[in-house]
Design a protein around this motif. Structure first.
Motif, PDB file in Angstrom:
ATOM      1  N   HIS A 107       0.808  -1.217   0.000  1.00 26.13           N
ATOM      2  CA  HIS A 107       0.000   0.000   0.000  1.00 26.13           C
ATOM      3  C   HIS A 107       0.851   1.282   0.000  1.00 26.13           C
ATOM      4  O   HIS A 107       0.307   2.388   0.008  1.00 26.13           O
ATOM      5  CB  HIS A 107      -0.928  -0.004   1.213  1.00 26.13           C
ATOM      6  CG  HIS A 107      -1.764  -1.248   1.321  1.00 26.13           C
ATOM      7  ND1 HIS A 107      -2.701  -1.589   0.368  1.00 26.13           N
ATOM      8  CD2 HIS A 107      -1.766  -2.244   2.245  1.00 26.13           C
ATOM      9  CE1 HIS A 107      -3.269  -2.737   0.715  1.00 26.13           C
ATOM     10  NE2 HIS A 107      -2.717  -3.149   1.839  1.00 26.13           N
ATOM     11  N   VAL A 108       2.175   1.123  -0.028  1.00 23.67           N
ATOM     12  CA  VAL A 108       3.070   2.281  -0.129  1.00 23.67           C
ATOM     13  C   VAL A 108       2.943   2.864  -1.535  1.00 23.67           C
ATOM     14  O   VAL A 108       2.951   2.127  -2.522  1.00 23.67           O
ATOM     15  CB  VAL A 108       4.531   1.869   0.158  1.00 23.67           C
ATOM     16  CG1 VAL A 108       5.490   3.007  -0.141  1.00 23.67           C
ATOM     17  CG2 VAL A 108       4.668   1.424   1.605  1.00 23.67           C
ATOM     18  N   PRO A 109       2.818   4.195  -1.679  1.00 27.37           N
ATOM     19  CA  PRO A 109       2.697   4.789  -3.023  1.00 27.37           C
ATOM     20  C   PRO A 109       3.863   4.412  -3.927  1.00 27.37           C
ATOM     21  O   PRO A 109       5.002   4.277  -3.469  1.00 27.37           O
ATOM     22  CB  PRO A 109       2.700   6.302  -2.730  1.00 27.37           C
ATOM     23  CG  PRO A 109       2.199   6.422  -1.329  1.00 27.37           C
ATOM     24  CD  PRO A 109       2.716   5.204  -0.607  1.00 27.37           C
ATOM     25  N   ASP A 110       3.587   4.236  -5.202  1.00 29.19           N
ATOM     26  CA  ASP A 110       4.608   3.813  -6.160  1.00 29.19           C
ATOM     27  C   ASP A 110       5.823   4.733  -6.152  1.00 29.19           C
ATOM     28  O   ASP A 110       6.966   4.271  -6.250  1.00 29.19           O
ATOM     29  CB  ASP A 110       4.009   3.762  -7.573  1.00 29.19           C
ATOM     30  CG  ASP A 110       3.011   2.626  -7.750  1.00 29.19           C
ATOM     31  OD1 ASP A 110       3.028   1.692  -6.912  1.00 29.19           O
ATOM     32  OD2 ASP A 110       2.212   2.690  -8.698  1.00 29.19           O
ATOM     33  N   GLU A 111       5.602   6.050  -6.035  1.00 29.01           N
ATOM     34  CA  GLU A 111       6.721   6.992  -6.100  1.00 29.01           C
ATOM     35  C   GLU A 111       7.608   6.941  -4.863  1.00 29.01           C
ATOM     36  O   GLU A 111       8.684   7.564  -4.838  1.00 29.01           O
ATOM     37  CB  GLU A 111       6.197   8.415  -6.292  1.00 29.01           C
ATOM     38  CG  GLU A 111       5.305   8.919  -5.174  1.00 29.01           C
ATOM     39  CD  GLU A 111       4.515  10.147  -5.567  1.00 29.01           C
ATOM     40  OE1 GLU A 111       5.126  11.218  -5.753  1.00 29.01           O
ATOM     41  OE2 GLU A 111       3.288  10.030  -5.682  1.00 29.01           O
ATOM     42  N   VAL A 112       7.182   6.188  -3.853  1.00 30.32           N
ATOM     43  CA  VAL A 112       7.943   6.082  -2.608  1.00 30.32           C
ATOM     44  C   VAL A 112       8.566   4.693  -2.443  1.00 30.32           C
ATOM     45  O   VAL A 112       9.445   4.497  -1.618  1.00 30.32           O
ATOM     46  CB  VAL A 112       7.026   6.413  -1.397  1.00 30.32           C
ATOM     47  CG1 VAL A 112       7.764   6.301  -0.078  1.00 30.32           C
ATOM     48  CG2 VAL A 112       6.449   7.820  -1.532  1.00 30.32           C
TER      49      VAL A 112
END
Length: 264
Positions: A189-194
């Motif tokens: 669930h961590v954003p792709d950009e992170v």
């Protein structure tokens, strides 16, 4: 013995147990040394942490005008996802915001009353966890600015709490959990950009607080309603003093109060 000064959050040193220091302008108190001793707290006046004037405290130790004007009280502090310094866009003071926002930040999991997600500057690990009264914590993401930490927290708090029950924390009504396992559950669930900043190799940090006796119920001391209080100090957890009669006093929540502290 009498100390006087404006309350700011206690400074801490990581150890077993954690060491606490109440720091005034010209003096300090090593609070661990006061355990099992009777302390008297007396409200004297207000003193804004920003302008230093004797004005009623509005929030976060600031008078009302400073709370709405000072860059140290911008909305991005409580809501990191509102940070804009990485875009060169000012909220109140771009130079101040660049220094605060454009530095490494950690998204973490901490367990104080329950598992929660939070954000702090890397330089504030483990101080932030100590201030929250967490008995275990783990870093899950390290990013180069506050904005990226903020959007990660927003994404993850759909799956895990971002709040602490301070009553449960103070009563030590806690359950040990596997934060490494929790980190694995949240990774998708961590954003792709992170995702490139995700940490998956570190272990939990465990924290021990100097508490001789936990309260069964908690009674919060409000200096505005009770300007003088005396009690035997039985513990320190988070930014709270815990007294024998189950009264608790939140130092952080009373920042900007100028007090006298007497020791029997």
């Amino acid at each position: 013995m009498l100390y006087q000064g404006v309350l700011r959050k206690m400074q801490t040193e990581y150890g077993s147990p954690i060491q606490y220091f109440l720091v005034f302008e010209n003096d300090f108190i090593h609070m661990n040394q006061l355990l099992d001793k009777e302390i008297q707290l007396d409200f004297i006046k207000y003193q804004c942490l920003n302008c230093g004037r004797e004005r009623p405290i509005y929030r976060q130790g600031f008078c009302k005008s400073c709370f709405y004007d000072s860059p140290a009280a911008g909305d991005w502090i409580m809501k990191p996802e509102l940070s804009t310094a990485h875009l060169g866009k000012a909220d109140r003071d771009l130079d101040y915001e660049k220094k605060a926002q454009l530095q490494p930040h950690i998204v973490y999991l901490a367990n104080s009353s329950n598992v929660k997600v939070g954000v702090t500057r890397k330089s504030q690990v483990p101080t932030r966890w100590i201030d929250q009264g967490a008995h275990e914590a783990i870093e899950i993401v390290e990013v180069p600015n506050r904005y990226l930490a903020g959007i990660t927290e927003v994404a993850l708090k759909s799956y895990v709490s971002d709040k602490t029950s301070w009553q449960k924390m103070l009563k030590n009504d806690i359950e040990d959990v596997d934060l490494v396992e929790w980190r694995g559950k949240l990774k998708p669930h961590v954003p792709d950009e992170v995702m490139d900043y995700f940490i998956d190799t570190n272990a939990e940090t465990h924290l021990e607080f100097p508490v001789l006796q936990y309260p069964e119920k908690v009674k919060s001391l409000n200096l505005a309603k009770t300007p003088s209080y005396k009690g035997v100090l039985k513990g320190i957890k988070g930014q709270y003093l815990i007294f024998e009669d189950q009264t608790v006093f939140n130092i952080r929540g009373n920042e900007g109060n100028y007090v006298g502290i007497g020791l029997s």
